[in-house]
Write a protein that holds these residues in place. Structure first.
Motif, PDB file in Angstrom:
ATOM      1  N   PRO A   1       0.811  -1.226   0.000  1.00  0.00           N
ATOM      2  CA  PRO A   1       0.000   0.000   0.000  1.00  0.00           C
ATOM      3  C   PRO A   1       0.841   1.271   0.000  1.00  0.00           C
ATOM      4  CG  PRO A   1      -0.095  -1.098   2.145  1.00  0.00           C
ATOM      5  CD  PRO A   1       0.553  -2.045   1.196  1.00  0.00           C
ATOM      6  N   ALA A   2       2.042   1.218   0.605  1.00  0.00           N
ATOM      7  CA  ALA A   2       2.904   2.401   0.625  1.00  0.00           C
ATOM      8  C   ALA A   2       3.347   2.769  -0.791  1.00  0.00           C
ATOM      9  CB  ALA A   2       4.113   2.153   1.516  1.00  0.00           C
ATOM     10  N   VAL A   3       3.752   1.778  -1.579  1.00  0.00           N
ATOM     11  CA  VAL A   3       4.188   2.042  -2.952  1.00  0.00           C
ATOM     12  C   VAL A   3       3.025   2.534  -3.803  1.00  0.00           C
ATOM     13  CG1 VAL A   3       5.021   0.944  -5.070  1.00  0.00           C
ATOM     14  CG2 VAL A   3       6.141   0.462  -2.891  1.00  0.00           C
ATOM     15  N   LEU A   4       1.865   1.922  -3.641  1.00  0.00           N
ATOM     16  CA  LEU A   4       0.702   2.351  -4.420  1.00  0.00           C
ATOM     17  C   LEU A   4       0.275   3.764  -4.059  1.00  0.00           C
ATOM     18  CD1 LEU A   4      -1.349  -0.965  -4.358  1.00  0.00           C
ATOM     19  CD2 LEU A   4      -0.137   0.027  -6.304  1.00  0.00           C
ATOM     20  N   ALA A   5       0.647   4.215  -2.850  1.00  0.00           N
ATOM     21  CA  ALA A   5       0.339   5.581  -2.429  1.00  0.00           C
ATOM     22  C   ALA A   5       1.426   6.572  -2.836  1.00  0.00           C
ATOM     23  CB  ALA A   5       0.137   5.629  -0.923  1.00  0.00           C
ATOM     24  N   GLY A   6       2.500   6.073  -3.482  1.00  0.00           N
ATOM     25  CA  GLY A   6       3.529   6.964  -3.988  1.00  0.00           C
ATOM     26  C   GLY A   6       4.869   6.905  -3.285  1.00  0.00           C
ATOM     27  N   ALA A   7       5.017   6.040  -2.280  1.00  0.00           N
ATOM     28  CA  ALA A   7       6.280   5.936  -1.556  1.00  0.00           C
ATOM     29  C   ALA A   7       7.336   5.229  -2.408  1.00  0.00           C
ATOM     30  CB  ALA A   7       6.082   5.193  -0.243  1.00  0.00           C
ATOM     31  N   CYS A   8       8.599   5.455  -2.060  1.00  0.00           N
ATOM     32  CA  CYS A   8       9.719   4.816  -2.761  1.00  0.00           C
ATOM     33  C   CYS A   8      10.577   4.068  -1.742  1.00  0.00           C
ATOM     34  CB  CYS A   8      10.555   5.855  -3.497  1.00  0.00           C
ATOM     35  SG  CYS A   8       9.665   6.750  -4.783  1.00  0.00           S
ATOM     36  N   PRO A   9      10.253   2.827  -1.449  1.00  0.00           N
ATOM     37  CA  PRO A   9      11.011   2.076  -0.436  1.00  0.00           C
ATOM     38  C   PRO A   9      12.425   1.764  -0.916  1.00  0.00           C
ATOM     39  CG  PRO A   9       9.476   0.639  -1.563  1.00  0.00           C
ATOM     40  CD  PRO A   9       9.176   2.034  -2.041  1.00  0.00           C
ATOM     41  N   ASP A  10      13.304   1.564   0.029  1.00  0.00           N
ATOM     42  CA  ASP A  10      14.709   1.302  -0.283  1.00  0.00           C
ATOM     43  C   ASP A  10      14.925  -0.189  -0.548  1.00  0.00           C
ATOM     44  OD1 ASP A  10      17.396   1.667  -0.665  1.00  0.00           O
ATOM     45  OD2 ASP A  10      17.900   1.651   1.477  1.00  0.00           O
TER      46      ASP A  10
ATOM     47  N   PHE B   1       5.202  -7.758  -4.396  1.00  0.00           N
ATOM     48  CA  PHE B   1       3.868  -7.483  -4.924  1.00  0.00           C
ATOM     49  C   PHE B   1       3.173  -8.777  -5.338  1.00  0.00           C
ATOM     50  CE2 PHE B   1       4.271  -2.951  -4.917  1.00  0.00           C
ATOM     51  CZ  PHE B   1       2.997  -2.463  -5.138  1.00  0.00           C
ATOM     52  N   VAL B   2       3.866  -9.614  -6.060  1.00  0.00           N
ATOM     53  CA  VAL B   2       3.263 -10.862  -6.527  1.00  0.00           C
ATOM     54  C   VAL B   2       2.927 -11.773  -5.346  1.00  0.00           C
ATOM     55  CG1 VAL B   2       3.644 -12.956  -7.875  1.00  0.00           C
ATOM     56  CG2 VAL B   2       4.344 -10.739  -8.799  1.00  0.00           C
ATOM     57  N   ALA B   3       3.803 -11.817  -4.355  1.00  0.00           N
ATOM     58  CA  ALA B   3       3.562 -12.665  -3.186  1.00  0.00           C
ATOM     59  C   ALA B   3       2.351 -12.187  -2.392  1.00  0.00           C
ATOM     60  CB  ALA B   3       4.800 -12.695  -2.291  1.00  0.00           C
ATOM     61  N   ALA B   4       2.182 -10.867  -2.275  1.00  0.00           N
ATOM     62  CA  ALA B   4       1.117 -10.307  -1.437  1.00  0.00           C
ATOM     63  C   ALA B   4      -0.203 -10.124  -2.172  1.00  0.00           C
ATOM     64  CB  ALA B   4       1.559  -8.965  -0.857  1.00  0.00           C
ATOM     65  N   THR B   5      -0.158 -10.032  -3.500  1.00  0.00           N
ATOM     66  CA  THR B   5      -1.388  -9.756  -4.252  1.00  0.00           C
ATOM     67  C   THR B   5      -1.693 -10.771  -5.346  1.00  0.00           C
ATOM     68  OG1 THR B   5      -0.338  -8.396  -5.977  1.00  0.00           O
ATOM     69  CG2 THR B   5      -0.932  -7.282  -3.913  1.00  0.00           C
ATOM     70  N   GLY B   6      -0.692 -11.527  -5.791  1.00  0.00           N
ATOM     71  CA  GLY B   6      -0.874 -12.436  -6.912  1.00  0.00           C
ATOM     72  C   GLY B   6      -0.687 -11.761  -8.256  1.00  0.00           C
ATOM     73  N   LEU B   7      -0.512 -10.425  -8.249  1.00  0.00           N
ATOM     74  CA  LEU B   7      -0.407  -9.653  -9.485  1.00  0.00           C
ATOM     75  C   LEU B   7       0.829  -8.766  -9.457  1.00  0.00           C
ATOM     76  CD1 LEU B   7      -4.114  -8.422  -9.629  1.00  0.00           C
ATOM     77  CD2 LEU B   7      -3.131 -10.228 -11.043  1.00  0.00           C
ATOM     78  N   THR B   8       1.250  -8.322 -10.643  1.00  0.00           N
ATOM     79  CA  THR B   8       2.348  -7.371 -10.710  1.00  0.00           C
ATOM     80  C   THR B   8       1.816  -5.975 -10.399  1.00  0.00           C
ATOM     81  OG1 THR B   8       2.027  -6.873 -13.054  1.00  0.00           O
ATOM     82  CG2 THR B   8       3.469  -8.740 -12.501  1.00  0.00           C
ATOM     83  N   GLN B   9       2.736  -5.079 -10.074  1.00  0.00           N
ATOM     84  CA  GLN B   9       2.349  -3.703  -9.784  1.00  0.00           C
ATOM     85  C   GLN B   9       1.692  -3.063 -11.004  1.00  0.00           C
ATOM     86  OE1 GLN B   9       4.492   0.519  -8.464  1.00  0.00           O
ATOM     87  NE2 GLN B   9       5.641  -1.383  -8.355  1.00  0.00           N
ATOM     88  N   GLY B  10       2.226  -3.344 -12.195  1.00  0.00           N
ATOM     89  CA  GLY B  10       1.657  -2.778 -13.415  1.00  0.00           C
ATOM     90  C   GLY B  10       0.233  -3.241 -13.656  1.00  0.00           C
TER      91      GLY B  10
END
Length: 230
Positions: free
Chosen positions: A136-145, A155-164
């Motif tokens: 959710p942080a990345v989808l809200a615009g964050a840039c994790p290290d 993303f795939v592990a937590a959602t089953g889908l790619t971010q794109g």
């Protein structure tokens, strides 16, 4: 007719309930969220984990049935049930009654529309549901290290889908809601960053299963699955 509400719990995207009408099938629009769904038909209660839907598809509607579902927030998952194999599919939960449902070897009281949050809180405490805060942080615009490869894997592990894929589905659902509200296709293109109207049309057809014209004049005999303003 589908009734739904948002939730203050970070693990839940939305809670919904419905009753089947005269339609024998519906258009199941693409969604990046997985769901826990319960339904009762002719006195028999059933439950299933529904995976994310990468494209729109036609789905049967059981007659004379009542449904209740919890749509989980992006990043929320059940670690003991991998989501990737469930994309576009479902996993039935056996031995469900009106009072109890078995999850990860334990009996739980069957939740309802009003106490979904309490049910999910217990799932979190019991380790059945987990939340990867990076998603959710990345989808809200964050840039994790973290590296792009690590981020994609999470993303795939937590959602089953790619971010794109998630972003494309989200944009198509936004577009469909705007069209239903009477916004012109040209304005939707500009608001949501589509290249042109043919690009919008392809997106709606793939992820919503309808053209802009069909969304503007919905037909009761061919309902859509849950589609709401984000």
């Amino acid at each position: 007719m589908i009734e739904s509400r948002p939730s203050e719990l970070p693990h839940i995207e939305r809670v919904w309930r419905s009753r089947s009408g005269h339609a024998s099938q519906m258009t199941s629009v693409a969604t990046s969220h997985w769901e826990l769904v319960f339904w009762e038909q002719h006195g028999r209660v059933q439950a299933a984990v529904l995976g994310p839907e990468g494209t729109a598809s036609m789905a049967p509607v059981p007659a004379d049935a009542e449904f209740f579902g919890i749509s989980f927030a992006l990043g929320t998952s059940m670690p003991h049930i991998p989501l990737s194999p469930l994309v576009g599919g479902a996993a039935a939960i056996p031995d469900v009654t009106r009072r109890s449902v078995w999850l990860k070897g334990s009996a739980w009281h069957v939740p309802d529309y009003d106490n979904a949050e309490g049910f999910v809180r217990r799932m979190v405490r019991g380790g059945i549901v987990d939340l990867d805060p990076v998603v959710p942080a990345v989808l809200a615009g964050a840039c994790p290290d973290v590296s792009d490869r690590t981020l994609q894997r999470r993303f795939v592990a937590a959602t089953g889908l790619t971010q794109g894929a998630i972003r494309q589905i989200h944009r198509a659902r936004q577009a469909a809601v705007l069209v239903q509200e009477g916004v012109s296709a040209q304005d939707v293109v500009h608001r949501l960053g589509y290249f042109d109207q043919p690009h919008l049309a392809r997106s709606l057809k793939r992820y919503i299963g309808r053209t802009a014209t069909q969304l503007s004049t919905p037909h009761a005999s061919h309902p859509l699955s849950l589609l709401y303003k984000t």
